[in-house]
Design an enzyme around this catalytic site. Structure first.
Site, PDB file in Angstrom:
ATOM      1  N   TYR A   1       0.838  -1.199   0.000  1.00  0.00           N
ATOM      2  CA  TYR A   1       0.000   0.000   0.000  1.00  0.00           C
ATOM      3  C   TYR A   1       0.873   1.249   0.000  1.00  0.00           C
ATOM      4  O   TYR A   1       0.692   2.152  -0.798  1.00  0.00           O
ATOM      5  CB  TYR A   1      -0.883  -0.031   1.243  1.00  0.00           C
ATOM      6  CG  TYR A   1      -1.912   1.072   1.305  1.00  0.00           C
ATOM      7  CD1 TYR A   1      -3.187   0.873   0.768  1.00  0.00           C
ATOM      8  CD2 TYR A   1      -1.618   2.287   1.905  1.00  0.00           C
ATOM      9  CE1 TYR A   1      -4.131   1.873   0.835  1.00  0.00           C
ATOM     10  CE2 TYR A   1      -2.567   3.288   1.968  1.00  0.00           C
ATOM     11  CZ  TYR A   1      -3.826   3.086   1.431  1.00  0.00           C
ATOM     12  OH  TYR A   1      -4.758   4.074   1.498  1.00  0.00           O
TER      13      TYR A   1
ATOM     14  N   PHE B   1     -10.416  18.917 -24.689  1.00  0.00           N
ATOM     15  CA  PHE B   1     -10.730  17.496 -24.730  1.00  0.00           C
ATOM     16  C   PHE B   1     -11.988  17.314 -23.872  1.00  0.00           C
ATOM     17  O   PHE B   1     -12.195  18.072 -22.924  1.00  0.00           O
ATOM     18  CB  PHE B   1      -9.556  16.648 -24.228  1.00  0.00           C
ATOM     19  CG  PHE B   1      -9.853  15.175 -24.334  1.00  0.00           C
ATOM     20  CD1 PHE B   1      -9.936  14.568 -25.582  1.00  0.00           C
ATOM     21  CD2 PHE B   1     -10.100  14.412 -23.210  1.00  0.00           C
ATOM     22  CE1 PHE B   1     -10.263  13.227 -25.697  1.00  0.00           C
ATOM     23  CE2 PHE B   1     -10.413  13.059 -23.321  1.00  0.00           C
ATOM     24  CZ  PHE B   1     -10.497  12.465 -24.565  1.00  0.00           C
ATOM     25  N   THR B   2     -12.801  16.329 -24.196  1.00  0.00           N
ATOM     26  CA  THR B   2     -14.111  16.178 -23.529  1.00  0.00           C
ATOM     27  C   THR B   2     -14.003  16.186 -22.005  1.00  0.00           C
ATOM     28  O   THR B   2     -14.646  16.997 -21.334  1.00  0.00           O
ATOM     29  CB  THR B   2     -14.792  14.859 -23.960  1.00  0.00           C
ATOM     30  OG1 THR B   2     -13.846  13.795 -23.832  1.00  0.00           O
ATOM     31  CG2 THR B   2     -15.294  14.929 -25.386  1.00  0.00           C
TER      32      THR B   2
ATOM     33  N   ASP C   1      -1.012  18.566 -21.379  1.00  0.00           N
ATOM     34  CA  ASP C   1      -1.683  17.266 -21.402  1.00  0.00           C
ATOM     35  C   ASP C   1      -0.858  16.376 -22.323  1.00  0.00           C
ATOM     36  O   ASP C   1      -0.874  16.540 -23.545  1.00  0.00           O
ATOM     37  CB  ASP C   1      -3.124  17.417 -21.916  1.00  0.00           C
ATOM     38  CG  ASP C   1      -3.871  16.089 -21.976  1.00  0.00           C
ATOM     39  OD1 ASP C   1      -3.216  15.029 -21.866  1.00  0.00           O
ATOM     40  OD2 ASP C   1      -5.104  16.111 -22.138  1.00  0.00           O
TER      41      ASP C   1
ATOM     42  N   LYS D   1      -2.906   5.708 -22.638  1.00  0.00           N
ATOM     43  CA  LYS D   1      -2.302   6.003 -23.942  1.00  0.00           C
ATOM     44  C   LYS D   1      -0.778   6.046 -23.799  1.00  0.00           C
ATOM     45  O   LYS D   1      -0.082   5.205 -24.336  1.00  0.00           O
ATOM     46  CB  LYS D   1      -2.818   7.327 -24.486  1.00  0.00           C
ATOM     47  CG  LYS D   1      -4.286   7.257 -24.890  1.00  0.00           C
ATOM     48  CD  LYS D   1      -5.092   8.296 -24.176  1.00  0.00           C
ATOM     49  CE  LYS D   1      -6.578   8.105 -24.431  1.00  0.00           C
ATOM     50  NZ  LYS D   1      -7.321   9.309 -24.108  1.00  0.00           N
TER      51      LYS D   1
ATOM     52  N   ARG E   1     -17.112  12.025 -33.076  1.00  0.00           N
ATOM     53  CA  ARG E   1     -16.457  13.209 -32.511  1.00  0.00           C
ATOM     54  C   ARG E   1     -17.038  14.413 -33.240  1.00  0.00           C
ATOM     55  O   ARG E   1     -16.466  14.959 -34.150  1.00  0.00           O
ATOM     56  CB  ARG E   1     -14.932  13.153 -32.684  1.00  0.00           C
ATOM     57  CG  ARG E   1     -14.266  12.026 -31.935  1.00  0.00           C
ATOM     58  CD  ARG E   1     -13.983  12.318 -30.465  1.00  0.00           C
ATOM     59  NE  ARG E   1     -15.089  12.158 -29.542  1.00  0.00           N
ATOM     60  CZ  ARG E   1     -14.932  11.926 -28.238  1.00  0.00           C
ATOM     61  NH1 ARG E   1     -13.730  11.792 -27.713  1.00  0.00           N
ATOM     62  NH2 ARG E   1     -15.959  11.834 -27.446  1.00  0.00           N
TER      63      ARG E   1
ATOM     64  N   PHE F   1     -22.666  11.586 -24.967  1.00  0.00           N
ATOM     65  CA  PHE F   1     -22.208  10.632 -25.985  1.00  0.00           C
ATOM     66  C   PHE F   1     -21.863   9.271 -25.396  1.00  0.00           C
ATOM     67  O   PHE F   1     -21.901   8.269 -26.092  1.00  0.00           O
ATOM     68  CB  PHE F   1     -20.999  11.196 -26.750  1.00  0.00           C
ATOM     69  CG  PHE F   1     -19.770  11.403 -25.897  1.00  0.00           C
ATOM     70  CD1 PHE F   1     -19.572  12.587 -25.220  1.00  0.00           C
ATOM     71  CD2 PHE F   1     -18.803  10.404 -25.794  1.00  0.00           C
ATOM     72  CE1 PHE F   1     -18.435  12.779 -24.435  1.00  0.00           C
ATOM     73  CE2 PHE F   1     -17.661  10.592 -25.021  1.00  0.00           C
ATOM     74  CZ  PHE F   1     -17.486  11.783 -24.328  1.00  0.00           C
TER      75      PHE F   1
HETATM   76  C1  LIG Z   1      -7.761  10.101 -23.173  1.00  0.00           C
HETATM   77  C2  LIG Z   1      -7.397  11.469 -22.915  1.00  0.00           C
HETATM   78  C3  LIG Z   1      -7.627  12.057 -21.680  1.00  0.00           C
HETATM   79  C4  LIG Z   1      -8.360  11.343 -20.563  1.00  0.00           C
HETATM   80  O1  LIG Z   1      -7.675  10.215 -20.148  1.00  0.00           O
HETATM   81  P1  LIG Z   1      -8.458   8.953 -19.507  1.00  0.00           P
HETATM   82  O2  LIG Z   1      -7.373   8.045 -19.062  1.00  0.00           O
HETATM   83  O3  LIG Z   1      -9.308   8.372 -20.577  1.00  0.00           O
HETATM   84  O4  LIG Z   1      -9.264   9.469 -18.385  1.00  0.00           O
HETATM   85  C5  LIG Z   1      -7.216  13.362 -21.509  1.00  0.00           C
HETATM   86  N1  LIG Z   1      -6.616  14.039 -22.491  1.00  0.00           N
HETATM   87  C6  LIG Z   1      -6.383  13.499 -23.692  1.00  0.00           C
HETATM   88  C7  LIG Z   1      -5.710  14.290 -24.743  1.00  0.00           C
HETATM   89  C8  LIG Z   1      -6.757  12.203 -23.957  1.00  0.00           C
HETATM   90  O5  LIG Z   1      -6.538  11.686 -25.165  1.00  0.00           O
END
Ligand SMILES: *Cc1c(COP(=O)(O)O)cnc(C)c1O
Length: 482
Positions: A80, A132-133, A223, A266, A389, A455
């Site tokens: 932990y 970004f969403t 980001d 990613k 999108r 969405f």
């Molecule tokens: C996917 C993504 C996020 C959010 O990440 P999650 O791991 O899906 O929460 C934020 N910014 C960008 C540019 C992304 O592609």
């Protein structure tokens, strides 16, 4: 390695890996695909994977892992607090970015939650190269407003500009003059700008933006979720960096940001996230929230196995063969489609091939969600699951009116090292068929519409019997069994 020329024909992208673990796929007959998409409310998010042939919904958490990543998962240190696994991840991030501190989080949006809570006050502005969403949702939740100050060509679908993800320095200066630096929480730059087709920024642009931020005492938040693609594009598209090592480019990017956060779904080819900074004060402010929302500071909601995989994945991201595979496959797909007249976002970006639904189905008004309709049609035609999108991915305005998106895209993500070239060719073929029969595609209307991030869970129905007509044409061309 970059110039793969074939003696016997046109150059094709070449996989610099071999497949050693496979997963069986199903290609349902078209009647079953029609049934599946209807059951999913014409929302590709609600399809079941067992009904899907090529899952091109996203590149999030579905990139292929390497043998080294899988083996690292077996030696994870399960504890932990004070886990050696976290120390490894922390050192790797500090090595790559040159930052001092790392905060773990369970995924990218969790980082956005923490950053927004700490820095965004009601009435604040967050200038960004493109939203970004999940980022926008978290900033708005704190009472902030996202302001897009993108490159003038960002929204030009077919362009030759290599860096459509750049932020406009002029607009940033104007924004600071108009609103005052006090009202700006931070300036957000997104690597590999997701919603406009995985378009990169240049290092020259990042430096210019960073300098403007420093003149006004503003924080630059990067980001870095799609950093791998952006690294590749800087290397191949920005002349000054063609001979510079990927690690050096990564370091130079990191040197021009105050806070770097990422989704390890990613970046790092596993599942998790993190926030990096060298600023102790910023670190302390954000640190408070990690145990509250994510988990203790040495795991932050991630499993130790995933942290091991991310550590190795980050190291592998510094390899040209690794980061070029996705963009090269996407470029192949984009070029093949373009040659056949199919409207796609150019230049080819990272994360996926983007069909321009505004033109593909120009007869469908934005109020009937052209990219959502195209997504449903492509699933029917090929069992291919893309992601809308466009307007559907926007929530309504406070007064209930639609917020029409600047672009209507159907994103076909190409998770790294997952698909073979013949699967990409299959996708191209079904898209071309659909394009030749585009007049048969009709619009969609909501039957169940959530208020926030609609969405993800919303359900829609076709506005007419166009789907049955599309199936009939497909059977006439291909027979019943495909
Ligand atoms: C996917 C993504 C996020 C959010 O990440 P999650 O791991 O899906 O929460 C934020 N910014 C960008 C540019 C992304 O592609």
């Amino acid at each position: 390695m970059r110039e793969l020329k074939f003696y016997t024909g046109n150059a094709v992208p070449l996989e610099m890996h071999k497949v050693r673990v496979v997963q069986k796929l199903n290609l349902l007959p078209i009647d079953d695909r029609l049934r599946a998409i209807k059951e999913a409310g014409n929302n590709t998010f609600l399809l079941r994977n067992k009904d899907t042939f090529l899952d091109m919904l996203t590149d999030s958490g579905v990139n292929a892992m390497s043998d080294l990543q899988l083996s690292a998962m077996m030696v994870a240190d399960d504890s932990y607090a004070g886990s050696a696994t976290f120390s490894k991840l922390e050192s790797k991030l500090c090595e790559i970015f040159g930052t001092k501190y790392v905060l773990p989080a369970h995924q990218g949006r969790a980082c956005e939650h923490i950053i927004s809570r700490v820095f965004v006050k009601k009435g604040d502005i967050v200038p960004t190269n493109y939203h970004f969403t999940t980022t926008k949702a978290h900033i708005c939740l704190q009472g902030g407003t996202v302001l897009e100050i993108h490159h003038p060509e960002a929204l030009i679908v077919e362009s030759t500009n290599p860096f459509k993800g750049n932020m406009s320095p002029e607009l940033l200066k104007k924004t600071i003059a108009d609103y005052g630096a006090e009202r700006i929480s931070f300036v957000r730059l997104e690597a590999g700008t997701n919603l406009i087709g995985g378009q990169p920024f240049s290092l020259a642009n990042l430096k210019e933006i960073y300098n403007i931020c420093k003149q006004h005492n503003l924080l630059l938040v990067l980001d870095a979720s799609l950093l791998a693609d952006n690294l590749y594009f800087i290397k191949v598209r920005e002349p000054a960096y063609q001979d510079v090592d990927i690690r050096k480019i990564a370091r130079e990017i990191a040197d021009h940001a105050d806070i770097i956060y990422f989704s390890a779904r990613k970046l790092g080819h596993a599942r998790g996230g993190g926030i990096c900074t060298s600023n102790h004060e910023l670190y302390m402010k954000m640190r408070e929230l990690v145990p509250l929302f994510e988990g203790f500071l040495t795991y932050g909601g991630m499993s130790v196995r995933e942290m091991e995989a991310i550590t190795v994945g980050l190291d592998e991201t510094m390899d040209y063969d690794m980061i070029s595979q996705g963009p090269l496959f996407i470029e192949y797909m984009v070029n093949e489609l373009k040659q056949r007249g199919v409207p796609v976002v150019t230049p080819a970006g990272g994360l996926g091939c983007h069909l321009n639904a505004m033109e593909f189905v120009s007869h469908i008004p934005q109020s009937e969600y052209p990219s959502g309709a195209l997504g449903a049609a492509l699933f029917i035609a090929g069992g291919i699951r893309g992601m809308e999108r466009g307007t559907l991915s926007e929530d309504r305005e406070a007064d209930g009116s639609e917020h029409y998106s600047n672009m209507e895209l159907l994103r076909l993500a190409v998770p790294r090292r997952v698909f073979t070239l013949s699967q990409i060719k299959y996708a191209i073929d079904r898209i071309v068929w659909l394009y030749d029969n585009r007049q048969l595609i009709g619009g969609l209307k909501f039957v169940e519409e959530p208020k926030v991030l609609r969405f993800f869970m919303g359900k829609l129905a076709p506005v007419s019997d166009w789907q049955e007509k599309l199936v009939a044409k497909f059977k006439a061309d291909f027979g019943d069994s495909l």
